[in-house]
Each structure stands twice: as structure tokens, then as C-alpha cells.
Design a protein around this motif. Structure first.
Motif, PDB file in Angstrom:
ATOM      1  N   LEU A 235       0.779  -1.323   0.063  1.00  0.00           N
ATOM      2  CA  LEU A 235       0.004  -0.039   0.074  1.00  0.00           C
ATOM      3  C   LEU A 235       0.920   1.288  -0.049  1.00  0.00           C
ATOM      4  CD1 LEU A 235      -2.356  -2.130   0.514  1.00  0.00           C
ATOM      5  CD2 LEU A 235      -3.408  -0.232   1.687  1.00  0.00           C
ATOM      6  N   ARG A 236       2.091   1.332   0.535  1.00  0.00           N
ATOM      7  CA  ARG A 236       3.054   2.317   0.361  1.00  0.00           C
ATOM      8  C   ARG A 236       3.418   2.569  -0.875  1.00  0.00           C
ATOM      9  NH1 ARG A 236       8.915   3.067   2.948  1.00  0.00           N
ATOM     10  NH2 ARG A 236       9.047   5.228   3.080  1.00  0.00           N
ATOM     11  N   ASN A 237       3.367   1.595  -1.775  1.00  0.00           N
ATOM     12  CA  ASN A 237       4.057   1.788  -3.196  1.00  0.00           C
ATOM     13  C   ASN A 237       3.089   1.751  -4.163  1.00  0.00           C
ATOM     14  OD1 ASN A 237       7.313   1.621  -2.705  1.00  0.00           O
ATOM     15  ND2 ASN A 237       6.424  -0.121  -1.438  1.00  0.00           N
ATOM     16  N   PHE A 238       1.990   1.275  -3.984  1.00  0.00           N
ATOM     17  CA  PHE A 238       0.819   1.013  -5.006  1.00  0.00           C
ATOM     18  C   PHE A 238      -0.436   1.469  -4.549  1.00  0.00           C
ATOM     19  CE2 PHE A 238       4.153  -2.192  -5.738  1.00  0.00           C
ATOM     20  CZ  PHE A 238       4.552  -1.825  -6.953  1.00  0.00           C
ATOM     21  N   PRO A 275       8.729   5.186  -2.496  1.00  0.00           N
ATOM     22  CA  PRO A 275      10.196   4.824  -2.512  1.00  0.00           C
ATOM     23  C   PRO A 275      10.745   4.090  -3.744  1.00  0.00           C
ATOM     24  CG  PRO A 275       9.362   4.703  -0.156  1.00  0.00           C
ATOM     25  CD  PRO A 275       8.127   4.745  -1.561  1.00  0.00           C
ATOM     26  N   SER A 276       9.550   3.081  -4.064  1.00  0.00           N
ATOM     27  CA  SER A 276       9.971   2.162  -5.147  1.00  0.00           C
ATOM     28  C   SER A 276       9.592   2.454  -6.535  1.00  0.00           C
ATOM     29  CB  SER A 276       9.082   0.847  -5.084  1.00  0.00           C
ATOM     30  OG  SER A 276       9.448  -0.235  -5.901  1.00  0.00           O
ATOM     31  N   PRO A 277      10.560   2.809  -7.367  1.00  0.00           N
ATOM     32  CA  PRO A 277      10.686   3.299  -8.917  1.00  0.00           C
ATOM     33  C   PRO A 277       9.614   2.617  -9.704  1.00  0.00           C
ATOM     34  CG  PRO A 277      12.895   2.341  -8.604  1.00  0.00           C
ATOM     35  CD  PRO A 277      12.162   2.168  -7.198  1.00  0.00           C
ATOM     36  N   GLY A 278       9.325   2.867 -10.989  1.00  0.00           N
ATOM     37  CA  GLY A 278       8.797   2.183 -11.803  1.00  0.00           C
ATOM     38  C   GLY A 278       7.328   2.651 -12.385  1.00  0.00           C
ATOM     39  N   PRO A 279       7.252   2.940 -13.511  1.00  0.00           N
ATOM     40  CA  PRO A 279       6.261   3.559 -14.047  1.00  0.00           C
ATOM     41  C   PRO A 279       4.955   2.777 -14.390  1.00  0.00           C
ATOM     42  CG  PRO A 279       7.421   3.515 -15.680  1.00  0.00           C
ATOM     43  CD  PRO A 279       8.370   2.742 -14.673  1.00  0.00           C
ATOM     44  N   ARG A 280       5.173   1.477 -14.450  1.00  0.00           N
ATOM     45  CA  ARG A 280       4.168   0.395 -15.076  1.00  0.00           C
ATOM     46  C   ARG A 280       3.194  -0.109 -13.919  1.00  0.00           C
ATOM     47  NH1 ARG A 280       6.203  -4.876 -14.669  1.00  0.00           N
ATOM     48  NH2 ARG A 280       8.264  -4.751 -13.642  1.00  0.00           N
ATOM     49  N   ALA A 281       2.330  -0.434 -14.213  1.00  0.00           N
ATOM     50  CA  ALA A 281       1.051  -1.091 -13.438  1.00  0.00           C
ATOM     51  C   ALA A 281       1.057  -2.735 -13.504  1.00  0.00           C
ATOM     52  CB  ALA A 281      -0.376  -0.696 -13.803  1.00  0.00           C
TER      53      ALA A 281
END
Length: 284
Positions: A235-238, A275-281
Motif C-alpha cells: 500500500l505504500r508503493n501502489f 520509494p519504489s521506482p517504476g512507471p508500470r502497473a
């Protein structure tokens, strides 16, 4: 656990025995690695059990031996893997269903953790709402509605009813988790069940997803850590949501060894500033 003839009959169940053999082989390797390692203070379950085997070598009735160690490790794996994964799946579904709760959890995580690189188990003390939500997921999903079968070793009485020695007991965990005398809204998702008027996390004595007493789930502490760390990190990242054009959530469970949610797609969209990178779902 299985009648011995099954091991000699052909069929798809043989794959289960092959998996069991592979798991036992892995555990035997870990035991050997512990035994060959440099002597040191016990630091995990296997090393503690091996130390106990050594202490009980002269006890003729001791049950501490390597075969029992292998079986106990298997029990810990099996007892925690399916129930923890199933509870986490229900948590994701409930967060999609209750977007306001999801957003409030994420707000608390952002405010408390800030730019910290990872969630730690000790952080739970500062995350009362997140803990309340996770406990409510465990209560409402109740993935194990009936506890393990027990047997009375002596005659006793429970709530005035006689229980003769040898009586088979099936603890009905769901009856406690949904008891209207213990919960304000027993059939509704309500994190307030675990919060006081000031928003502090409180434990309800009727919260018994791991059963109770001397025979409660031996892996409850491990499960609590796993659930908190995975749930808070996700939940913190997504941001969790249904895929575009997807029909409504499937909330009906599949009855089996545990109450499983139905297979369905949930998109995990990276949150801005997480904090977690990445542009994709990702679809879970």
C-alpha cells in the motif's frame, strides 16, 4: 496423513508425494548445513531444535529427533503459506472495495514513514490505523473458520456442559469473529473495531484467527510479521484498483481447506513519490 495404499496407486496424487519428497530433501539439507556449521548460540528454529535433541539424547521417551524436526518445519511451511497468502489476497480485494480506507492507510504510511527506504516490523507501533485495517481483514475474511480437531485428554466442563475424556472438539473460530456481542458491525468491514476513541490501536479479546490456548497456531507471530510487512509495503508503493472496464469485484468465497477469494485481476498502479521506482502497473 494419507492411507499408505495411495503411495502405490497411479494417479495425479503422485505429484503431491513428489513435492513432499522435494520439500523434505530441502529441509534435510538445511539441517545438515546447521550441523556442519561452526558452533554458536542458537539463532533460528532449526538450531534451537538441534540443541534440544542433543540435550535429550539420554531421555528414552524424548520425542526430539531429526524426523520430527523435519515434520515440524513442514507444518510451519504449510500452516503459514496458504493462510497468509489467502489473507493477503482478501486484503487487496477489500482495499479495492473500500477506497477511502486504502487512501487513509496510505496517508498514515506517508506521514509516519516519510522517506524511509523500507517498512520495518517495529513501525507497527506508530501505524495504529494500518494495524487496525489489517486486523479487520483477518477478522472479516476468517480464512480458517474452524480450528484444528482436538481431543479432551481429561474430563472437564465448558460453560457448564460436561466434556468427557476423549471428546472430539472442533473450535468454531467464526462464531467468535462474527459475534454481535463482541463486534459493533460483525458482518461489515470496520477498522474501528480495533481503534479507541482517540484513534489508538486496541486489541479485542474476541480476535482469535489463530485459535487460542496451548494448541493455537505455532506460527502466529511469523504470520503477523509477514502480513504487516507485505501489506504495508504494497500500500505504500501502489494504488490498488480494478482494471479499466473490469466488472465488479467478486466477493464470494471458494470453500476449501481455507476460504479462498475467487480469481480476479487487480491493478497495482505505482504511487507518485513512493520509494519504489517504476512507471508500470502490475496485475495481481
Amino acid at each position: 496423513m494419507f492411507p499408505w495404499p495411495l503411495r502405490h496407486l497411479p494417479g495425479p496424487h503422485q505429484e503431491m508425494f513428489r513435492h513432499q519428497k522435494a520439500v523434505k530433501g530441502f529441509i534435510r539439507q538445511e539441517i545438515m548445513r546447521h550441523k556442519l556449521g561452526a558452533p554458536e548460540a542458537p539463532k533460528d528454529f532449526i538450531s534451537c531444535y538441534l540443541a534440544q535433541i542433543t540435550k535429550a539424547m539420554d531421555d528414552p521417551v524424548s520425542t526430539f529427533n531429526e524426523e520430527n524436526l523435519i515434520q515440524v518445519v513442514i507444518d510451519l511451511f504449510l500452516g503459514g503459506t496458504d493462510t497468509t497468502a489467502t489473507t493477503l489476497r482478501w486484503a487487496l480485494i477489500l482495499m479495492v472495495q473500500h477506497r477511502d480506507v486504502q487512501e487513509r492507510v496510505q496517508q498514515e504510511l506517508d506521514e509516519v514513514l516519510g522517506a524511509a527506504s523500507a517498512v520495518c516490523y517495529e513501525d507497527r507501533e506508530r501505524l495504529p490505523y494500518t494495524c487496525a485495517v489489517l486486523h479487520e481483514v483477518q477478522r472479516l475474511s476468517s480464512v480458517v473458520t474452524v480450528g484444528a480437531v482436538r481431543q479432551c485428554v481429561t474430563s472437564t466442563r465448558v460453560c457448564g456442559y460436561p466434556m468427557p475424556k476423549g471428546t472430539i472438539i472442533l473450535p468454531n473460530l467464526a462464531s467468535v469473529l462474527y459475534d454481535p456481542e463482541c463486534w459493533e458491525t460483525p458482518r461489515q468491514f470496520n477498522p474501528g473495531h480495533f481503534l479507541d476513541k482517540d484513534g489508538n490501536f486496541v486489541v479485542n479479546e474476541a480476535f482469535l484467527p489463530f485459535s487460542a490456548g496451548h494448541r493455537m497456531c505455532p506460527g502466529d507471530q511469523l504470520a503477523r510479521m509477514e502480513l504487516f510487512l507485505m501489506f504495508a509495503t504494497l500500500l505504500r508503493n501502489f494504488r490498488l484498483q480494478l482494471p479499466e472496464g473490469s466488472p465488479r469485484l467478486k466477493l464470494e468465497y471458494i470453500f476449501g481447506g481455507t476460504l479462498q477469494p475467487q480469481p480476479q485481476d487487480i491493478c497495482a498502479v505505482p504511487r507518485l513519490g513512493s520509494p519504489s521506482p517504476g512507471p508500470r502497473a502490475e496485475c495481481l
